[in-house]
Design a protein around this motif. Structure first.
Motif, PDB file in Angstrom:
ATOM      1  N   TYR A   1      -3.160 -51.840 -66.074  1.00 42.17           N
ATOM      2  CA  TYR A   1      -2.774 -53.239 -66.286  1.00 42.17           C
ATOM      3  C   TYR A   1      -1.394 -53.534 -65.703  1.00 42.17           C
ATOM      4  O   TYR A   1      -1.184 -54.573 -65.067  1.00 42.17           O
ATOM      5  CB  TYR A   1      -2.792 -53.546 -67.783  1.00 42.17           C
ATOM      6  CG  TYR A   1      -2.651 -55.018 -68.108  1.00 42.17           C
ATOM      7  CD1 TYR A   1      -3.762 -55.853 -68.165  1.00 42.17           C
ATOM      8  CD2 TYR A   1      -1.398 -55.580 -68.340  1.00 42.17           C
ATOM      9  CE1 TYR A   1      -3.636 -57.202 -68.461  1.00 42.17           C
ATOM     10  CE2 TYR A   1      -1.257 -56.927 -68.632  1.00 42.17           C
ATOM     11  CZ  TYR A   1      -2.382 -57.731 -68.690  1.00 42.17           C
ATOM     12  OH  TYR A   1      -2.248 -59.068 -68.967  1.00 42.17           O
ATOM     13  N   ILE A   2      -0.429 -52.615 -65.943  1.00 38.04           N
ATOM     14  CA  ILE A   2       0.938 -52.909 -65.490  1.00 38.04           C
ATOM     15  C   ILE A   2       1.226 -52.387 -64.088  1.00 38.04           C
ATOM     16  O   ILE A   2       2.284 -52.687 -63.521  1.00 38.04           O
ATOM     17  CB  ILE A   2       1.979 -52.340 -66.471  1.00 38.04           C
ATOM     18  CG1 ILE A   2       1.912 -50.810 -66.538  1.00 38.04           C
ATOM     19  CG2 ILE A   2       1.817 -52.965 -67.843  1.00 38.04           C
ATOM     20  CD1 ILE A   2       3.036 -50.186 -67.361  1.00 38.04           C
ATOM     21  N   SER A   3       0.286 -51.619 -63.499  1.00 32.15           N
ATOM     22  CA  SER A   3       0.581 -50.989 -62.203  1.00 32.15           C
ATOM     23  C   SER A   3       0.983 -51.969 -61.098  1.00 32.15           C
ATOM     24  O   SER A   3       1.860 -51.645 -60.288  1.00 32.15           O
ATOM     25  CB  SER A   3      -0.607 -50.126 -61.744  1.00 32.15           C
ATOM     26  OG  SER A   3      -1.755 -50.909 -61.486  1.00 32.15           O
ATOM     27  N   PRO A   4       0.406 -53.191 -61.012  1.00 32.02           N
ATOM     28  CA  PRO A   4       0.787 -54.049 -59.879  1.00 32.02           C
ATOM     29  C   PRO A   4       1.912 -55.023 -60.157  1.00 32.02           C
ATOM     30  O   PRO A   4       2.372 -55.695 -59.241  1.00 32.02           O
ATOM     31  CB  PRO A   4      -0.517 -54.821 -59.613  1.00 32.02           C
ATOM     32  CG  PRO A   4      -1.121 -54.997 -60.976  1.00 32.02           C
ATOM     33  CD  PRO A   4      -0.747 -53.759 -61.755  1.00 32.02           C
ATOM     34  N   VAL A   5       2.358 -55.133 -61.429  1.00 31.14           N
ATOM     35  CA  VAL A   5       3.235 -56.247 -61.796  1.00 31.14           C
ATOM     36  C   VAL A   5       4.527 -56.250 -60.996  1.00 31.14           C
ATOM     37  O   VAL A   5       4.870 -57.229 -60.323  1.00 31.14           O
ATOM     38  CB  VAL A   5       3.525 -56.212 -63.315  1.00 31.14           C
ATOM     39  CG1 VAL A   5       4.625 -57.221 -63.664  1.00 31.14           C
ATOM     40  CG2 VAL A   5       2.263 -56.528 -64.095  1.00 31.14           C
ATOM     41  N   SER A   6       5.274 -55.158 -61.065  1.00 31.01           N
ATOM     42  CA  SER A   6       6.557 -55.097 -60.365  1.00 31.01           C
ATOM     43  C   SER A   6       6.379 -55.273 -58.857  1.00 31.01           C
ATOM     44  O   SER A   6       7.155 -55.971 -58.193  1.00 31.01           O
ATOM     45  CB  SER A   6       7.238 -53.757 -60.666  1.00 31.01           C
ATOM     46  OG  SER A   6       8.453 -53.642 -59.970  1.00 31.01           O
ATOM     47  N   THR A   7       5.336 -54.641 -58.323  1.00 25.44           N
ATOM     48  CA  THR A   7       5.073 -54.712 -56.879  1.00 25.44           C
ATOM     49  C   THR A   7       4.810 -56.137 -56.426  1.00 25.44           C
ATOM     50  O   THR A   7       5.368 -56.615 -55.421  1.00 25.44           O
ATOM     51  CB  THR A   7       3.885 -53.813 -56.520  1.00 25.44           C
ATOM     52  OG1 THR A   7       4.163 -52.476 -56.940  1.00 25.44           O
ATOM     53  CG2 THR A   7       3.616 -53.830 -55.026  1.00 25.44           C
ATOM     54  N   LEU A   8       3.969 -56.861 -57.164  1.00 26.19           N
ATOM     55  CA  LEU A   8       3.620 -58.225 -56.778  1.00 26.19           C
ATOM     56  C   LEU A   8       4.817 -59.163 -56.893  1.00 26.19           C
ATOM     57  O   LEU A   8       5.018 -60.035 -56.029  1.00 26.19           O
ATOM     58  CB  LEU A   8       2.472 -58.725 -57.652  1.00 26.19           C
ATOM     59  CG  LEU A   8       1.083 -58.208 -57.280  1.00 26.19           C
ATOM     60  CD1 LEU A   8       0.079 -58.506 -58.378  1.00 26.19           C
ATOM     61  CD2 LEU A   8       0.620 -58.837 -55.963  1.00 26.19           C
TER      62      LEU A   8
ATOM     63  N   THR B   1      14.071 -58.131 -61.198  1.00 24.66           N
ATOM     64  CA  THR B   1      12.821 -57.514 -60.757  1.00 24.66           C
ATOM     65  C   THR B   1      12.840 -55.997 -60.721  1.00 24.66           C
ATOM     66  O   THR B   1      11.791 -55.370 -60.583  1.00 24.66           O
ATOM     67  CB  THR B   1      12.456 -58.024 -59.348  1.00 24.66           C
ATOM     68  OG1 THR B   1      13.507 -57.660 -58.438  1.00 24.66           O
ATOM     69  CG2 THR B   1      12.277 -59.534 -59.338  1.00 24.66           C
ATOM     70  N   GLN B   2      14.009 -55.377 -60.838  1.00 25.43           N
ATOM     71  CA  GLN B   2      14.116 -53.938 -60.618  1.00 25.43           C
ATOM     72  C   GLN B   2      13.250 -53.139 -61.604  1.00 25.43           C
ATOM     73  O   GLN B   2      12.571 -52.191 -61.216  1.00 25.43           O
ATOM     74  CB  GLN B   2      15.573 -53.489 -60.739  1.00 25.43           C
ATOM     75  CG  GLN B   2      15.798 -52.015 -60.391  1.00 25.43           C
ATOM     76  CD  GLN B   2      15.519 -51.710 -58.930  1.00 25.43           C
ATOM     77  OE1 GLN B   2      15.840 -52.519 -58.059  1.00 25.43           O
ATOM     78  NE2 GLN B   2      14.909 -50.567 -58.652  1.00 25.43           N
ATOM     79  N   PHE B   3      13.242 -53.528 -62.877  1.00 27.85           N
ATOM     80  CA  PHE B   3      12.493 -52.789 -63.899  1.00 27.85           C
ATOM     81  C   PHE B   3      11.441 -53.666 -64.571  1.00 27.85           C
ATOM     82  O   PHE B   3      10.996 -53.365 -65.679  1.00 27.85           O
ATOM     83  CB  PHE B   3      13.447 -52.238 -64.967  1.00 27.85           C
ATOM     84  CG  PHE B   3      14.345 -51.138 -64.468  1.00 27.85           C
ATOM     85  CD1 PHE B   3      13.896 -49.830 -64.392  1.00 27.85           C
ATOM     86  CD2 PHE B   3      15.646 -51.415 -64.072  1.00 27.85           C
ATOM     87  CE1 PHE B   3      14.721 -48.809 -63.929  1.00 27.85           C
ATOM     88  CE2 PHE B   3      16.480 -50.408 -63.614  1.00 27.85           C
ATOM     89  CZ  PHE B   3      16.017 -49.102 -63.538  1.00 27.85           C
ATOM     90  N   VAL B   4      11.013 -54.728 -63.905  1.00 26.70           N
ATOM     91  CA  VAL B   4      10.157 -55.696 -64.582  1.00 26.70           C
ATOM     92  C   VAL B   4       8.826 -55.092 -65.014  1.00 26.70           C
ATOM     93  O   VAL B   4       8.283 -55.448 -66.069  1.00 26.70           O
ATOM     94  CB  VAL B   4       9.933 -56.950 -63.689  1.00 26.70           C
ATOM     95  CG1 VAL B   4       9.113 -56.619 -62.450  1.00 26.70           C
ATOM     96  CG2 VAL B   4       9.261 -58.042 -64.493  1.00 26.70           C
ATOM     97  N   GLY B   5       8.288 -54.147 -64.239  1.00 30.53           N
ATOM     98  CA  GLY B   5       7.020 -53.534 -64.624  1.00 30.53           C
ATOM     99  C   GLY B   5       7.136 -52.761 -65.930  1.00 30.53           C
ATOM    100  O   GLY B   5       6.279 -52.866 -66.819  1.00 30.53           O
ATOM    101  N   ALA B   6       8.202 -51.990 -66.063  1.00 36.93           N
ATOM    102  CA  ALA B   6       8.415 -51.204 -67.273  1.00 36.93           C
ATOM    103  C   ALA B   6       8.759 -52.099 -68.460  1.00 36.93           C
ATOM    104  O   ALA B   6       8.298 -51.858 -69.588  1.00 36.93           O
ATOM    105  CB  ALA B   6       9.526 -50.189 -67.044  1.00 36.93           C
ATOM    106  N   ILE B   7       9.552 -53.127 -68.238  1.00 38.66           N
ATOM    107  CA  ILE B   7       9.880 -54.066 -69.316  1.00 38.66           C
ATOM    108  C   ILE B   7       8.612 -54.777 -69.778  1.00 38.66           C
ATOM    109  O   ILE B   7       8.384 -54.965 -70.988  1.00 38.66           O
ATOM    110  CB  ILE B   7      10.953 -55.077 -68.849  1.00 38.66           C
ATOM    111  CG1 ILE B   7      12.262 -54.347 -68.533  1.00 38.66           C
ATOM    112  CG2 ILE B   7      11.185 -56.158 -69.894  1.00 38.66           C
ATOM    113  CD1 ILE B   7      13.311 -55.216 -67.846  1.00 38.66           C
TER     114      ILE B   7
END
Length: 549
Positions: A164-171, A417-423
């Protein structure tokens, strides 16, 4: 002596196939290849919403023609029995496992994902989700409920969270000009997974079933293989944007929006801010209201409208015959399917709209409009207007999906955006919490109303007002979200050190995408690859939904 090149790697050493450095895009890459890669994963893990299609066949896996019920069987005995059929309620715990493990795994491994990149995380998600289905198939074959829970529920749930979170930061980094739209495109796939998976599962079960087998374990194996292939294609198609990359011809807007920061907050500090917990509450309350409705959509329509669904307006639900109840159950299934369409469409529509009106304003719309619609629902039910009732709840479910799709961009605006996927991964514990609160509120209030002798057509009235009250609390939390104080932001040199590995790749500039983005032949083909199954699922759902009218 160890010598590092400009990208921070060992000089002369080629990165491994899963290394983050291996997937940093080079000049000429089209960013429109990234959203369908995300959809490859989300359309597969989204089948979590459609798992109920297996419950009835599995409830007669031993008895075949009818469930073989063992009276007074405890849940512990049920976990290990090979001679009695499983109860639907016991299998329903799979949903709890799915969404608790999704939130927990996203929170625990979100930081790891940011370090290793989306390819490795996406592939691990594929192994867990598909492997969980294979282990679940073994559990069904051996008729061991604990093995089904462990395989599909626990291991599969971990795959859900990572996928679920794998593409968030990338996109978010590939689409700095349209953050909401980008995450909306991917996350709508999670809502659409059941539209494809549920009818596919029905087709496979009908193909595999025999006079001595209901065909579910074979379906699990087949879907596990299909999902592994699709998810692996998605994982290996991910590419990372170089640090501070911008689309051709686009420049960041002047700093006239205090809610969009140009700075970065470290993962270790994000949860220490009140803004994180306010957005956590915003998501939790929005999802709690919507998820309660999703879980009771079918019985709600049946009990409120009763005979009106089949042209018998004078008959209440309790006055219908068993045959008539069977007919309206089929119609109510179409209602549930239609709500799923609104859920999917809302993920793209509202997230895209948030790019123009802002994330905070979008949540204001969710809460204000939601309060009105929930408060009006009892009146619409009393009027007997199916069309207005369905439309109201369709809009409510669009905002439920829109909340999921908009929140990653909201986090990127506030925390960078640097840590948005983890957050975002840590924030998804709000979803796990809502998965408990929403159904409990709706189900227990309904039961209390029935016990109190309230007519079936009115048992949801009080619930609607409670859900409206939850949205009032969400509205207040959203209003309290303010820009972060400067003390929370990382120093420029800290950010530069984190981004150093990718900086050298883009040192010479270069064009990424076609202007601001566009579809070349390769991107168009990839979109068709994911779009055709999604269109098939939409078509099947629309056919079933038309039965309402």
């Amino acid at each position: 002596m160890t010598i590092l090149d400009g990208a921070g790697r060992l000089s002369g050493v080629r990165p491994g196939i899963f290394d983050r450095e291996r997937i940093i895009a080079t000049a000429g890459f089209n960013r429109w290849l990234v959203p369908p890669a995300a959809l490859c994963i989300h359309l597969c893990i989204g089948m979590a919403y459609g798992f109920s299609v297996f419950w009835l066949p599995l409830s007669r896996a031993v008895g075949l023609s009818a469930p073989k019920v063992c009276a007074d069987m405890t849940i512990v005995q049920e976990l290990f029995t090979t001679t009695c059929d499983w109860r639907v309620a016991s299998m329903g715990w799979m949903y709890t496992l799915f969404f608790v493990l999704l939130g927990a795994s996203a929170a625990v491994w979100g930081g790891w994902l940011e370090r290793v990149g989306p390819r490795k995380a996406g592939f691990v998600a594929a192994v867990c989700w598909a492997g969980g289905l294979v282990l679940g198939a073994l559990g069904i074959y051996l008729h061991q409920l604990w093995l089904l829970w462990l395989g599909s529920g626990v291991i599969g749930g971990i795959g859900l969270g990572l996928g679920y979170i794998s593409p968030v930061s990338t996109l978010v980094k590939w689409f700095p000009d349209r953050r909401g739209m980008a995450t909306g495109m991917a996350i709508m796939g999670f809502g659409g997974g059941a539209m494809i998976g549920a009818p596919l599962a029905n087709m496979l079960m009908n193909y595999f079933k025999t006079p001595t087998d209901v065909g579910v374990w074979q379906t699990f194996l087949a879907m596990g293989l299909i999902y592994f292939v699709f998810m692996t294609i998605g994982a290996f198609s991910y590419r990372l944007a170089p640090p501070n990359w911008r689309p051709d011809g686009w420049t960041p807007p002047e700093k006239n929006n205090a809610y969009i920061t140009a700075h970065q907050v470290h993962l270790k500090d994000a949860h220490k801010t009140k803004q994180f917990w306010l957005i956590w509450a915003v998501l939790c309350l929005n999802v709690s209201a919507g998820i309660g409705v999703i879980g009771m959509a079918s019985p709600m329509l049946q009990e409120i409208f009763g005979g009106k669904l089949i042209g018998l307006p004078d008959l209440s639900f309790n006055q219908l015959s068993a045959e008539q109840k069977t007919v309206i159950a089929g119609i109510a299934a179409g209602f549930a399917g239609l709500l799923s369409l609104f859920n999917i469409a809302g993920r793209f529509f509202w997230a895209s709209l948030s790019d123009h009106i802002g994330r905070k304003n979008t949540y204001y719309v969710f809460f204000l409009l939601g309060i009105v619609l929930y408060a009006l629902a009892p009146t619409l039910a009393a009027m007997g207007s199916k069309a207005l009732f369905v439309l109201a709840f369709g809009i409510i479910l669009s905002m439920y999906g829109g909340g999921f799709a908009t929140v990653p961009a909201y986090l990127a605006d506030i925390f960078g955006t640097q840590f948005v996927g983890a957050i975002h991964g840590r924030l998804l514990t709000a979803w796990a919490t809502a998965g408990i609160i929403g159904p409990v509120v709706v189900n227990y209030i309904r039961e209390a109303q029935i016990v109190a002798g309230v007519p079936r057509a009115q048992v949801y009235d009080f619930t609607m007002y409670i859900l409206a009250g939850m949205l009032v609390l969400g509205l207040i939390c959203n209003a309290l979200v303010k820009p972060l104080a400067d003390k929370w932001f990382m120093k420029p040199e800290e950010v530069a050190a984190l981004q150093a590995k990718g900086a050298a790749v883009n040192a010479g500039g270069g064009s990424y995408g076609i202007g601001k983005g566009g579809l070349d032949a390769r991107a168009a083909a990839f979109w068709m690859f994911v779009g055709i199954p999604l269109a098939w699922g939409v078509w099947i759902t629309l056919q079933n939904a038309m039965k309402i009218f």
